[in-house]
Design an enzyme around this catalytic site. Structure first.
Site, PDB file in Angstrom:
ATOM      1  N   TYR A  32      16.591  12.808  10.931  1.00 54.22           N
ATOM      2  CA  TYR A  32      15.425  12.830  11.821  1.00 54.22           C
ATOM      3  C   TYR A  32      15.854  13.045  13.277  1.00 54.22           C
ATOM      4  O   TYR A  32      16.559  12.211  13.852  1.00 54.22           O
ATOM      5  CB  TYR A  32      14.596  11.542  11.692  1.00 54.22           C
ATOM      6  N   PRO A 174       2.448   8.267   2.466  1.00 56.12           N
ATOM      7  CA  PRO A 174       1.431   7.526   1.690  1.00 56.12           C
ATOM      8  C   PRO A 174       0.008   7.817   2.134  1.00 56.12           C
ATOM      9  O   PRO A 174      -0.934   7.480   1.413  1.00 56.12           O
ATOM     10  CB  PRO A 174       1.799   6.065   1.972  1.00 56.12           C
ATOM     11  N   LEU A 175      -0.140   8.437   3.324  1.00 49.74           N
ATOM     12  CA  LEU A 175      -1.497   8.776   3.798  1.00 49.74           C
ATOM     13  C   LEU A 175      -1.779  10.253   3.601  1.00 49.74           C
ATOM     14  O   LEU A 175      -2.776  10.775   4.118  1.00 49.74           O
ATOM     15  CB  LEU A 175      -1.629   8.419   5.289  1.00 49.74           C
ATOM     16  N   ALA A 176      -0.905  10.936   2.851  1.00 49.35           N
ATOM     17  CA  ALA A 176      -1.011  12.393   2.704  1.00 49.35           C
ATOM     18  C   ALA A 176      -1.212  13.021   4.085  1.00 49.35           C
ATOM     19  O   ALA A 176      -2.103  13.848   4.266  1.00 49.35           O
ATOM     20  CB  ALA A 176      -2.125  12.771   1.720  1.00 49.35           C
ATOM     21  N   GLY A 178      -2.489  11.815   6.660  1.00 49.10           N
ATOM     22  CA  GLY A 178      -3.775  11.480   7.288  1.00 49.10           C
ATOM     23  C   GLY A 178      -4.967  11.973   6.483  1.00 49.10           C
ATOM     24  O   GLY A 178      -6.097  11.563   6.734  1.00 49.10           O
TER      25      GLY A 178
HETATM   26  N1  NAP Z   1      12.563  10.361   2.066  1.00 51.42           N
HETATM   27  C1  NAP Z   1      12.000  11.460   2.476  1.00 51.42           C
HETATM   28  O1  NAP Z   1      12.386  12.588   2.086  1.00 51.42           O
HETATM   29  C2  NAP Z   1      10.839  11.390   3.428  1.00 51.42           C
HETATM   30  C3  NAP Z   1      10.043  12.531   3.656  1.00 51.42           C
HETATM   31  C4  NAP Z   1       8.949  12.417   4.534  1.00 51.42           C
HETATM   32  C5  NAP Z   1       8.682  11.207   5.159  1.00 51.42           C
HETATM   33  N2  NAP Z   1       9.489  10.120   4.934  1.00 51.42           N
HETATM   34  C6  NAP Z   1       9.220   8.821   5.625  1.00 51.42           C
HETATM   35  O2  NAP Z   1       7.890   8.425   5.389  1.00 51.42           O
HETATM   36  C7  NAP Z   1       7.223   8.142   6.623  1.00 51.42           C
HETATM   37  C8  NAP Z   1       5.742   8.455   6.507  1.00 51.42           C
HETATM   38  O3  NAP Z   1       5.516   9.731   5.957  1.00 51.42           O
HETATM   39  P1  NAP Z   1       4.765  10.936   6.725  1.00 51.42           P
HETATM   40  O4  NAP Z   1       4.869  10.807   8.187  1.00 51.42           O
HETATM   41  O5  NAP Z   1       5.253  12.178   6.059  1.00 51.42           O
HETATM   42  O6  NAP Z   1       3.264  10.819   6.248  1.00 51.42           O
HETATM   43  P2  NAP Z   1       2.038   9.794   6.377  1.00 51.42           P
HETATM   44  O7  NAP Z   1       2.484   8.435   6.759  1.00 51.42           O
HETATM   45  O8  NAP Z   1       1.259   9.984   5.121  1.00 51.42           O
HETATM   46  O9  NAP Z   1       1.168  10.442   7.536  1.00 51.42           O
HETATM   47  C9  NAP Z   1       1.473  10.358   8.880  1.00 51.42           C
HETATM   48  C10 NAP Z   1       0.301  10.982   9.627  1.00 51.42           C
HETATM   49  O10 NAP Z   1      -0.876  10.214   9.364  1.00 51.42           O
HETATM   50  C11 NAP Z   1      -1.531   9.946  10.584  1.00 51.42           C
HETATM   51  N3  NAP Z   1      -2.158   8.611  10.490  1.00 51.42           N
HETATM   52  C12 NAP Z   1      -1.556   7.403  10.484  1.00 51.42           C
HETATM   53  N4  NAP Z   1      -2.445   6.402  10.405  1.00 51.42           N
HETATM   54  C13 NAP Z   1      -3.654   7.005  10.364  1.00 51.42           C
HETATM   55  C14 NAP Z   1      -4.972   6.498  10.314  1.00 51.42           C
HETATM   56  N5  NAP Z   1      -5.206   5.178  10.288  1.00 51.42           N
HETATM   57  N6  NAP Z   1      -5.991   7.400  10.254  1.00 51.42           N
HETATM   58  C15 NAP Z   1      -5.762   8.733  10.286  1.00 51.42           C
HETATM   59  N7  NAP Z   1      -4.513   9.277  10.372  1.00 51.42           N
HETATM   60  C16 NAP Z   1      -3.482   8.408  10.404  1.00 51.42           C
HETATM   61  C17 NAP Z   1      -0.457   9.948  11.655  1.00 51.42           C
HETATM   62  O11 NAP Z   1      -0.993  10.331  12.900  1.00 51.42           O
HETATM   63  P3  NAP Z   1      -0.975   9.304  14.175  1.00 51.42           P
HETATM   64  O12 NAP Z   1       0.449   9.204  14.620  1.00 51.42           O
HETATM   65  O13 NAP Z   1      -1.864   9.988  15.159  1.00 51.42           O
HETATM   66  O14 NAP Z   1      -1.523   8.002  13.722  1.00 51.42           O
HETATM   67  C18 NAP Z   1       0.502  11.004  11.124  1.00 51.42           C
HETATM   68  O15 NAP Z   1       0.140  12.285  11.589  1.00 51.42           O
HETATM   69  C19 NAP Z   1       7.977   8.985   7.653  1.00 51.42           C
HETATM   70  O16 NAP Z   1       7.867   8.442   8.936  1.00 51.42           O
HETATM   71  C20 NAP Z   1       9.410   8.907   7.127  1.00 51.42           C
HETATM   72  O17 NAP Z   1      10.030   7.722   7.605  1.00 51.42           O
HETATM   73  C21 NAP Z   1      10.541  10.192   4.071  1.00 51.42           C
END
Ligand code: NAP
Length: 243
Positions: A32, A174-176, A178
């Site tokens: 990252y 987990p939030l797809a 958002g």
């Molecule tokens: N192991 C792997 O290969 C891998 C791959 C991907 C991700 N990850 C990890 O998983 C974590 C989370 O995954 P992700 O970032 O891909 O996806 P996510 O958590 O599903 O989605 C993040 C997005 O959701 C929005 N969001 C958060 N809370 C919200 C709410 N209450 N209402 C509406 N939108 C909301 C955020 O925007 P705002 O900031 O504006 O709230 C952000 O744009 C990452 O930070 C990373 O640490 C691991």
């Protein structure tokens, strides 16, 4: 190439706010920001009791030789300014890497006190079998996978396999990203509990995994915290399993 530092202040503030609000798990990786995310975590946790937080980092799949892993964890610990990681994951499977060497090195890192536990990420059942066979001394703690209520494919085979082998599931995205906020089925269930669709989506995952949502927005962080401490009724859980 130098890291993009334009968002640093807001990201450090978001982590500090999350920690103050009761979130204690931080997920990062050497990938990252090419290490810069770990620098930011170090700044955000300065002054926080290390034992009160859980830090996960990940080694990139081209670094899975013994020297590659030791070099990667050493650099991650330096950037994070901490003596140990709570959990260290192999970020993706690498079909040409030596799994026995990689897992053996992870076990060595536990004995060296550099990590408290280890696991994998993005491993399918076949990769999991190889990783489980390679352990000698310690268990594989977790498999971090993409899993959310709009993409429940892991429920068919991977999650049951991990459960049988006592490997915890960590649900990323987990939030797809958002989009769960706009799901009409989640909106419908959320109304019954006076919760939001995001809270329902995370609560759903808590039944068989540890979701790790990401947000830099204080309102969203508070909303995420409200996903814990209550339980969906089985009928609603089963309804969401059909969407
Ligand atoms: N192991 C792997 O290969 C891998 C791959 C991907 C991700 N990850 C990890 O998983 C974590 C989370 O995954 P992700 O970032 O891909 O996806 P996510 O958590 O599903 O989605 C993040 C997005 O959701 C929005 N969001 C958060 N809370 C919200 C709410 N209450 N209402 C509406 N939108 C909301 C955020 O925007 P705002 O900031 O504006 O709230 C952000 O744009 C990452 O930070 C990373 O640490 C691991």
């Amino acid at each position: 190439m130098l890291p993009d530092t334009r968002e640093d202040k807001g990201q450090i503030e978001a982590i500090k706010f999350a920690l103050k609000s009761g979130i204690n798990a931080i997920d990062t990786a050497e990938l990252y920001g090419r290490g810069h995310a770990e620098d930011l975590v170090a700044q955000a946790i300065r002054g926080v009791d290390r034992e009160s937080i859980h830090i996960t980092s990940k080694v990139w799949p081209t670094h899975l030789s013994r020297s590659g892993i030791i070099n990667a964890v050493t650099k991650s610990l330096e950037r994070l300014q901490t003596k140990y990681l709570d959990l260290y994951l192999i970020h993706f499977p690498n079909p040409v890497a030596n799994m026995k060497e990689a897992i053996g090195t992870m076990e060595e890192l536990v004995d060296m006190g550099k990590i408290r536990s280890f696991g994998v990420s993005n491993f399918l059942v076949g990769d999991m079998k190889k990783a489980l066979e390679a352990t000698k001394k310690y268990d594989i703690e977790a498999n971090q996978i993409e899993y959310n209520v709009l993409d429940r494919d892991p429920e068919r085979e991977l999650i049951p396999f991990c459960e049988e082998n006592k490997v915890k599931i960590i649900a990323y995205t987990p939030l797809a990203k958002g989009s769960v906020a706009k799901s009409k089925e989640l909106i419908e269930v959320a109304k019954k509990y006076e919760k939001t669709p995001v809270q329902v989506a995370l609560n759903y995952l808590m039944k068989n995994s540890f979701p790790i949502p990401m947000s830099t927005d204080k309102g969203h962080i508070k909303e995420i915290i409200g996903s814990a401490g209550w339980k969906l009724k089985d009928a609603d859980y089963q309804f969401l399993r059909k969407i």
